[in-house]
Write an enzyme that holds these catalytic residues in place. Structure first.
Site, PDB file in Angstrom:
ATOM      1  N   SER A   8      64.135  14.368  38.499  1.00  0.00           N
ATOM      2  CA  SER A   8      65.124  13.387  38.952  1.00  0.00           C
ATOM      3  C   SER A   8      66.204  14.125  39.710  1.00  0.00           C
ATOM      4  O   SER A   8      66.827  15.044  39.171  1.00  0.00           O
ATOM      5  CB  SER A   8      65.754  12.678  37.751  1.00  0.00           C
ATOM      6  OG  SER A   8      67.005  12.142  38.133  1.00  0.00           O
ATOM      7  N   HIS A  33      61.623  11.747  41.444  1.00  0.00           N
ATOM      8  CA  HIS A  33      62.191  10.541  40.818  1.00  0.00           C
ATOM      9  C   HIS A  33      63.554  10.234  41.431  1.00  0.00           C
ATOM     10  O   HIS A  33      64.458  11.069  41.433  1.00  0.00           O
ATOM     11  CB  HIS A  33      62.320  10.793  39.311  1.00  0.00           C
ATOM     12  CG  HIS A  33      62.787   9.615  38.518  1.00  0.00           C
ATOM     13  ND1 HIS A  33      61.937   8.609  38.090  1.00  0.00           N
ATOM     14  CD2 HIS A  33      64.017   9.297  38.052  1.00  0.00           C
ATOM     15  CE1 HIS A  33      62.628   7.723  37.381  1.00  0.00           C
ATOM     16  NE2 HIS A  33      63.887   8.110  37.355  1.00  0.00           N
ATOM     17  N   ASP A  35      66.814   7.756  41.361  1.00  0.00           N
ATOM     18  CA  ASP A  35      67.561   6.806  40.538  1.00  0.00           C
ATOM     19  C   ASP A  35      68.505   5.996  41.409  1.00  0.00           C
ATOM     20  O   ASP A  35      69.488   6.525  41.932  1.00  0.00           O
ATOM     21  CB  ASP A  35      68.356   7.561  39.464  1.00  0.00           C
ATOM     22  CG  ASP A  35      67.446   8.147  38.405  1.00  0.00           C
ATOM     23  OD1 ASP A  35      66.700   7.377  37.783  1.00  0.00           O
ATOM     24  OD2 ASP A  35      67.469   9.381  38.212  1.00  0.00           O
ATOM     25  N   HIS A  66      63.304   4.411  40.627  1.00  0.00           N
ATOM     26  CA  HIS A  66      63.738   3.718  39.420  1.00  0.00           C
ATOM     27  C   HIS A  66      64.960   2.875  39.757  1.00  0.00           C
ATOM     28  O   HIS A  66      66.046   3.407  39.973  1.00  0.00           O
ATOM     29  CB  HIS A  66      64.037   4.810  38.369  1.00  0.00           C
ATOM     30  CG  HIS A  66      64.624   4.309  37.091  1.00  0.00           C
ATOM     31  ND1 HIS A  66      65.216   5.160  36.173  1.00  0.00           N
ATOM     32  CD2 HIS A  66      64.704   3.073  36.549  1.00  0.00           C
ATOM     33  CE1 HIS A  66      65.637   4.459  35.134  1.00  0.00           C
ATOM     34  NE2 HIS A  66      65.348   3.187  35.342  1.00  0.00           N
ATOM     35  N   MET A 137      63.090   4.102  28.586  1.00  0.00           N
ATOM     36  CA  MET A 137      64.311   4.902  28.738  1.00  0.00           C
ATOM     37  C   MET A 137      64.654   5.576  27.413  1.00  0.00           C
ATOM     38  O   MET A 137      64.729   4.923  26.373  1.00  0.00           O
ATOM     39  CB  MET A 137      65.482   4.019  29.181  1.00  0.00           C
ATOM     40  CG  MET A 137      65.397   3.524  30.617  1.00  0.00           C
ATOM     41  SD  MET A 137      65.228   4.846  31.829  1.00  0.00           S
ATOM     42  CE  MET A 137      66.795   5.733  31.630  1.00  0.00           C
ATOM     43  N   GLY A 142      72.142   5.160  33.485  1.00  0.00           N
ATOM     44  CA  GLY A 142      73.433   5.252  34.167  1.00  0.00           C
ATOM     45  C   GLY A 142      73.847   6.672  34.524  1.00  0.00           C
ATOM     46  O   GLY A 142      74.441   6.885  35.564  1.00  0.00           O
ATOM     47  N   GLY A 144      72.925  11.154  34.172  1.00  0.00           N
ATOM     48  CA  GLY A 144      72.062  12.255  33.780  1.00  0.00           C
ATOM     49  C   GLY A 144      72.695  13.046  32.637  1.00  0.00           C
ATOM     50  O   GLY A 144      73.826  12.763  32.217  1.00  0.00           O
ATOM     51  N   GLY A 176      65.163  10.747  30.427  1.00  0.00           N
ATOM     52  CA  GLY A 176      66.451  11.039  29.805  1.00  0.00           C
ATOM     53  C   GLY A 176      66.340  11.971  28.617  1.00  0.00           C
ATOM     54  O   GLY A 176      65.578  11.715  27.684  1.00  0.00           O
ATOM     55  N   GLY A 177      67.058  13.088  28.685  1.00  0.00           N
ATOM     56  CA  GLY A 177      67.126  13.990  27.542  1.00  0.00           C
ATOM     57  C   GLY A 177      65.858  14.779  27.273  1.00  0.00           C
ATOM     58  O   GLY A 177      65.664  15.276  26.162  1.00  0.00           O
ATOM     59  N   GLY A 197      65.779  15.652  34.750  1.00  0.00           N
ATOM     60  CA  GLY A 197      66.857  15.927  35.695  1.00  0.00           C
ATOM     61  C   GLY A 197      67.623  17.178  35.335  1.00  0.00           C
ATOM     62  O   GLY A 197      67.409  18.255  35.881  1.00  0.00           O
TER      63      GLY A 197
HETATM   64  C1  DX5 Z   1      69.425   8.006  33.908  1.00  0.00           C
HETATM   65  C2  DX5 Z   1      68.375   8.335  34.932  1.00  0.00           C
HETATM   66  C3  DX5 Z   1      67.598   9.582  34.714  1.00  0.00           C
HETATM   67  C4  DX5 Z   1      68.321  10.875  34.535  1.00  0.00           C
HETATM   68  C5  DX5 Z   1      67.425  11.858  33.802  1.00  0.00           C
HETATM   69  O1  DX5 Z   1      69.842   6.677  34.085  1.00  0.00           O
HETATM   70  O2  DX5 Z   1      67.420   7.270  35.003  1.00  0.00           O
HETATM   71  O3  DX5 Z   1      66.563   9.701  35.673  1.00  0.00           O
HETATM   72  O4  DX5 Z   1      68.704  11.512  35.721  1.00  0.00           O
HETATM   73  O5  DX5 Z   1      68.104  12.319  32.743  1.00  0.00           O
HETATM   74  P1  DX5 Z   1      68.250  13.876  32.375  1.00  0.00           P
HETATM   75  O6  DX5 Z   1      69.305  14.449  33.246  1.00  0.00           O
HETATM   76  O7  DX5 Z   1      68.648  13.779  30.929  1.00  0.00           O
HETATM   77  O8  DX5 Z   1      66.919  14.540  32.529  1.00  0.00           O
HETATM   78 ZN    ZN Z   2      65.513   7.425  36.161  1.00  0.00          ZN
END
Ligand code: DX5
Ligand code: ZN
Length: 216
Positions: A8, A33, A35, A66, A137, A142, A144, A176-177, A197
């Site tokens: 991401s 990806h 966002d 996304h 999710m 919202g 990263g 996420g995470g 991300g």
């Molecule tokens: C959050 C986004 C994610 C985010 C990924 O709303 O959809 O794509 O960037 O999260 P991390 O940074 O935790 O990998």
């Molecule tokens: Zn995303």
């Protein structure tokens, strides 16, 4: 199928986006990806068609997009024209979900549906056979760099069962995470595709981190 990695770019450097995409191009990443946030469905704002069109010119990797926006159905064609390959809408943002999913597919894109952490997996039961991808999710959408929400483990197991039992071809993506510490267990729980991300872009060597995320 070996698991997929979709970096991401949310936490990438937008001042050096060309270089970041170039790094992803050379890496083992499967998709990119994107966002898209509208400040309404989620509190944050990101980028739109102009940036996607520019990215499309410099990568052959599938653009996995996304949408964290209300009324996504208004923009499907423009995303397609901008070069998007895979489009995911949120269940919570689509009053006519089946219609929206069919419209995405009729434009020639893969169709995904995302559910936020507080939305139960059961809401996807009817639409599952029509989907190419389910995005569970694992943080509140919202931003990263948030912490993986623990109850996601149970939802992933439920989704794996629902998909296997229904004969749907949908793949399970989480977002996420995700990091080097939990990706192996999540793969074993049934996840097919990982959006990552912060773990990539905050690391000292993003290219090498992608290699590590791929080589479980
Ligand atoms: C959050 C986004 C994610 C985010 C990924 O709303 O959809 O794509 O960037 O999260 P991390 O940074 O935790 O990998
Ligand atoms: Zn995303």
């Amino acid at each position: 199928m070996s698991h997929l990695i979709a970096p991401s770019i949310l936490t990438a450097s937008f001042l050096e986006l060309g270089k970041e995409i170039d790094m992803i191009n050379k890496s083992e990443a499967d998709w990119i990806h994107l966002d898209i946030m509208d400040g309404v469905f989620v509190p944050n704002l990101t980028f739109g068609f102009h940036v996607i069109r520019q990215m499309r010119k410099i990568t052959d990797k599938p653009l996995d997009t996304h949408l964290m926006i209300v009324e996504p159905e208004k923009h499907l064609e423009e995303f397609r024209k901008s070069g998007v390959d895979k489009l995911t809408v949120h269940y919570e943002a689509c009053p006519n979900l089946a219609e929206t999913v069919r419209a995405i597919k009729s434009l020639g894109m893969s169709a995904g549906v995302a559910i936020s952490p507080d939305t139960p997996t059961s809401v996807l039961a009817d639409i599952l056979p029509e989907l190419d991808l389910v995005l569970n999710m694992t943080v509140h959408p919202g931003y990263g760099a948030q912490k993986f929400i623990k109850h996601s483990w149970e939802k992933i197991r439920q989704l794996r069962q629902m998909i296997d039992n229904s004969g749907s071809n949908a793949i399970i993506q989480i977002d996420g995470g995700v990091g080097l510490g939990n990706i192996g267990g999540l793969r074993d729980a049934g996840v097919d595709c990982f959006v990552v991300g912060n773990t990539i872009f905050a690391s000292d060597d993003p290219y090498e981190t992608i290699t590590q995320l791929k080589s479980l």
